[in-house]
Design a protein around this motif. Structure first.
Motif, PDB file in Angstrom:
ATOM      1  N   ASP A   1       0.860  -1.173   0.000  1.00  0.00           N
ATOM      2  CA  ASP A   1       0.000   0.000   0.000  1.00  0.00           C
ATOM      3  C   ASP A   1       0.900   1.228   0.000  1.00  0.00           C
ATOM      4  O   ASP A   1       2.006   1.201   0.578  1.00  0.00           O
ATOM      5  N   LYS A   2       0.439   2.305  -0.622  1.00  0.00           N
ATOM      6  CA  LYS A   2       1.275   3.502  -0.723  1.00  0.00           C
ATOM      7  C   LYS A   2       1.627   4.101   0.639  1.00  0.00           C
ATOM      8  O   LYS A   2       2.603   4.855   0.756  1.00  0.00           O
ATOM      9  N   LEU A   3       0.838   3.769   1.669  1.00  0.00           N
ATOM     10  CA  LEU A   3       1.105   4.299   3.003  1.00  0.00           C
ATOM     11  C   LEU A   3       2.107   3.452   3.789  1.00  0.00           C
ATOM     12  O   LEU A   3       2.570   3.861   4.860  1.00  0.00           O
ATOM     13  N   ASP A   4       2.454   2.273   3.262  1.00  0.00           N
ATOM     14  CA  ASP A   4       3.435   1.423   3.943  1.00  0.00           C
ATOM     15  C   ASP A   4       4.808   2.094   3.923  1.00  0.00           C
ATOM     16  O   ASP A   4       5.207   2.670   2.900  1.00  0.00           O
ATOM     17  N   PRO A   5       5.543   2.033   5.028  1.00  0.00           N
ATOM     18  CA  PRO A   5       6.891   2.635   5.058  1.00  0.00           C
ATOM     19  C   PRO A   5       7.780   2.032   3.979  1.00  0.00           C
ATOM     20  O   PRO A   5       7.700   0.825   3.689  1.00  0.00           O
ATOM     21  N   LEU A   6       8.612   2.870   3.388  1.00  0.00           N
ATOM     22  CA  LEU A   6       9.545   2.397   2.367  1.00  0.00           C
ATOM     23  C   LEU A   6      10.701   1.691   3.056  1.00  0.00           C
ATOM     24  O   LEU A   6      11.422   2.294   3.863  1.00  0.00           O
ATOM     25  N   GLU A   7      10.891   0.407   2.755  1.00  0.00           N
ATOM     26  CA  GLU A   7      11.934  -0.372   3.410  1.00  0.00           C
ATOM     27  C   GLU A   7      13.296  -0.092   2.794  1.00  0.00           C
ATOM     28  O   GLU A   7      13.411   0.404   1.665  1.00  0.00           O
ATOM     29  N   ARG A   8      14.331  -0.412   3.545  1.00  0.00           N
ATOM     30  CA  ARG A   8      15.698  -0.250   3.046  1.00  0.00           C
ATOM     31  C   ARG A   8      15.898  -1.072   1.770  1.00  0.00           C
ATOM     32  O   ARG A   8      15.277  -2.103   1.578  1.00  0.00           O
ATOM     33  N   HIS A   9      16.790  -0.564   0.919  1.00  0.00           N
ATOM     34  CA  HIS A   9      17.175  -1.246  -0.320  1.00  0.00           C
ATOM     35  C   HIS A   9      16.036  -1.314  -1.331  1.00  0.00           C
ATOM     36  O   HIS A   9      16.055  -2.158  -2.237  1.00  0.00           O
ATOM     37  N   THR A  10      15.016  -0.443  -1.193  1.00  0.00           N
ATOM     38  CA  THR A  10      13.967  -0.338  -2.197  1.00  0.00           C
ATOM     39  C   THR A  10      14.453   0.645  -3.261  1.00  0.00           C
ATOM     40  O   THR A  10      14.644   1.829  -2.977  1.00  0.00           O
ATOM     41  N   HIS A  11      14.652   0.153  -4.474  1.00  0.00           N
ATOM     42  CA  HIS A  11      15.320   0.954  -5.502  1.00  0.00           C
ATOM     43  C   HIS A  11      14.394   1.480  -6.594  1.00  0.00           C
ATOM     44  O   HIS A  11      14.681   2.508  -7.204  1.00  0.00           O
ATOM     45  N   VAL A  12      13.306   0.754  -6.886  1.00  0.00           N
ATOM     46  CA  VAL A  12      12.357   1.197  -7.908  1.00  0.00           C
ATOM     47  C   VAL A  12      10.947   0.956  -7.377  1.00  0.00           C
ATOM     48  O   VAL A  12      10.657  -0.113  -6.833  1.00  0.00           O
ATOM     49  N   VAL A  13      10.086   1.966  -7.552  1.00  0.00           N
ATOM     50  CA  VAL A  13       8.697   1.845  -7.098  1.00  0.00           C
ATOM     51  C   VAL A  13       7.768   2.217  -8.241  1.00  0.00           C
ATOM     52  O   VAL A  13       7.891   3.309  -8.828  1.00  0.00           O
ATOM     53  N   PHE A  14       6.841   1.301  -8.570  1.00  0.00           N
ATOM     54  CA  PHE A  14       5.801   1.566  -9.551  1.00  0.00           C
ATOM     55  C   PHE A  14       4.536   1.945  -8.778  1.00  0.00           C
ATOM     56  O   PHE A  14       3.926   1.096  -8.118  1.00  0.00           O
ATOM     57  N   HIS A  15       4.156   3.207  -8.846  1.00  0.00           N
ATOM     58  CA  HIS A  15       2.984   3.700  -8.130  1.00  0.00           C
ATOM     59  C   HIS A  15       1.757   3.501  -9.016  1.00  0.00           C
ATOM     60  O   HIS A  15       1.712   4.016 -10.145  1.00  0.00           O
ATOM     61  N   PHE A  16       0.760   2.777  -8.523  1.00  0.00           N
ATOM     62  CA  PHE A  16      -0.428   2.487  -9.310  1.00  0.00           C
ATOM     63  C   PHE A  16      -1.563   3.461  -8.992  1.00  0.00           C
ATOM     64  O   PHE A  16      -1.618   4.050  -7.897  1.00  0.00           O
ATOM     65  N   THR A  17      -2.473   3.588  -9.931  1.00  0.00           N
ATOM     66  CA  THR A  17      -3.583   4.524  -9.776  1.00  0.00           C
ATOM     67  C   THR A  17      -4.552   4.106  -8.672  1.00  0.00           C
ATOM     68  O   THR A  17      -5.331   4.936  -8.193  1.00  0.00           O
ATOM     69  N   ASP A  18      -4.509   2.828  -8.257  1.00  0.00           N
ATOM     70  CA  ASP A  18      -5.423   2.371  -7.207  1.00  0.00           C
ATOM     71  C   ASP A  18      -4.847   2.530  -5.803  1.00  0.00           C
ATOM     72  O   ASP A  18      -5.437   2.089  -4.823  1.00  0.00           O
ATOM     73  N   GLY A  19      -3.679   3.165  -5.692  1.00  0.00           N
ATOM     74  CA  GLY A  19      -3.082   3.398  -4.386  1.00  0.00           C
ATOM     75  C   GLY A  19      -2.112   2.328  -3.923  1.00  0.00           C
ATOM     76  O   GLY A  19      -1.494   2.461  -2.856  1.00  0.00           O
ATOM     77  N   SER A  20      -1.950   1.274  -4.686  1.00  0.00           N
ATOM     78  CA  SER A  20      -0.964   0.237  -4.358  1.00  0.00           C
ATOM     79  C   SER A  20       0.338   0.527  -5.087  1.00  0.00           C
ATOM     80  O   SER A  20       0.398   1.366  -5.992  1.00  0.00           O
ATOM     81  N   GLU A  21       1.398  -0.175  -4.685  1.00  0.00           N
ATOM     82  CA  GLU A  21       2.712   0.033  -5.278  1.00  0.00           C
ATOM     83  C   GLU A  21       3.429  -1.293  -5.464  1.00  0.00           C
ATOM     84  O   GLU A  21       3.433  -2.136  -4.553  1.00  0.00           O
ATOM     85  N   LEU A  22       4.056  -1.481  -6.605  1.00  0.00           N
ATOM     86  CA  LEU A  22       4.965  -2.604  -6.819  1.00  0.00           C
ATOM     87  C   LEU A  22       6.360  -2.084  -6.548  1.00  0.00           C
ATOM     88  O   LEU A  22       6.842  -1.162  -7.220  1.00  0.00           O
ATOM     89  N   ARG A  23       7.023  -2.663  -5.539  1.00  0.00           N
ATOM     90  CA  ARG A  23       8.343  -2.195  -5.137  1.00  0.00           C
ATOM     91  C   ARG A  23       9.403  -3.243  -5.441  1.00  0.00           C
ATOM     92  O   ARG A  23       9.204  -4.432  -5.184  1.00  0.00           O
TER      93      ARG A  23
END
Length: 283
Positions: free
Chosen positions: A85-107
């Motif tokens: 979920d877009k509100l989840d904290p960004l964890e260490r070593h996360t290098h690319v994030v695909f932000h989706f229109t539904d509020g979810s993210e592929l990290r």
């Protein structure tokens, strides 16, 4: 490094998680992950508004098919994808994030930072590096015994390094080469051109059955591998030789041995996999 069964498991998981989702924007925190295009801003802009249609696999590479582009991703040593979920904290070593229109993210996370991404116009990815020169897919219908023989039967290379060469057969990797050779009763140092027609047929079948069993078990979690939902694989509980140095062979009781071949740790049973060097005629 994730091998074919692990990448196939990740592919299947990602198809459940991201197909149909539309990209709103992309964040790149480690530019060197992006190999193509050269400009990170171009990568980001091309992906905006694109929708995921399916995720496919070529060898150890993932192919994300979008509206107009194909994203080719190699996980290398420890790359992994997860849906958040877009509100989840960004964890260490996360290098690319695909932000989706539904509020979810592929990290995409990668502790070792060896993973790569290439973005191609759809259809061009198979004509360019890194996919252009890849060999036979061992789980495809085209991986017939005759096709396998044509690739390996006349080679003077030792059989294990040959099976690890992605220009001949893709995706098998160190774990599954060791397991396939054990199942076929073939020593990893045998030259490929010394294998009889019977041995080649047994090795061909061993490769297919080993990979099929590994995919069914979700791959092997030897180190840090998990699928896109954070689940580990279970095939490590079925391994007969890999990682079992000094343990008794499950077939004959002889101690499993380990050597280094082509720079890779290699496990085998010297009793079940005798080293034969005499050249034999092919039927």
């Amino acid at each position: 490094m994730p091998e074919l069964p692990e990448v196939e498991t990740i592919r299947r998981t990602l198809n459940q998680l991201v197909v149909g989702k539309q990209i709103e924007q992309v964040s790149v925190h480690l530019p060197r992950i992006i190999q193509l295009p050269e400009e990170i801003e171009e990568f980001r802009l091309l992906l905006e508004g694109q929708r995921f249609h399916t995720v496919e696999r070529r060898g150890k590479f993932l192919r994300f098919l979008l509206d107009d582009f194909t994203l080719v991703s190699h996980l290398r040593m420890e790359g992994r994808y997860g849906l958040y979920d877009k509100l989840d904290p960004l964890e260490r070593h996360t290098h690319v994030v695909f932000h989706f229109t539904d509020g979810s993210e592929l990290r995409y996370k990668d502790v070792r930072q060896f993973g790569t991404m290439h973005l191609f116009p759809k259809g061009r990815e198979l004509e360019e590096k890194p996919l252009k020169k890849l060999g036979l897919e061992p789980l495809d219908e085209d991986f017939s015994l005759e096709a396998f023989k044509a690739k390996v039967a006349k080679r003077t290379t030792k059989i294990k390094p040959l099976l690890l060469n992605q220009e001949y057969i893709v995706g098998i990797g160190n774990i599954y080469v060791d397991e396939s050779l054990f199942l076929a009763g073939i020593h990893p140092e045998r030259e490929a051109n010394t294998l009889s027609a019977k041995e080649l047929a047994e090795l061909h079948q061993a490769i297919v059955s080993t990979l099929q069993d590994a995919v069914a078990a979700g791959g092997s979690s030897i180190k840090s591998y998990v699928n896109g939902q954070g689940e580990i694989g279970l095939f490590q509980h079925q391994l007969k030789t890999y990682g079992r140095k000094g343990e008794p062979c499950s077939v004959c009781g002889h101690a499993i041995e380990k050597t280094v071949l082509g720079g890779r740790g290699t496990h085998f049973c010297p009793n079940c996999q005798p080293l034969k060097r005499k050249r034999v005629r092919k039927a």
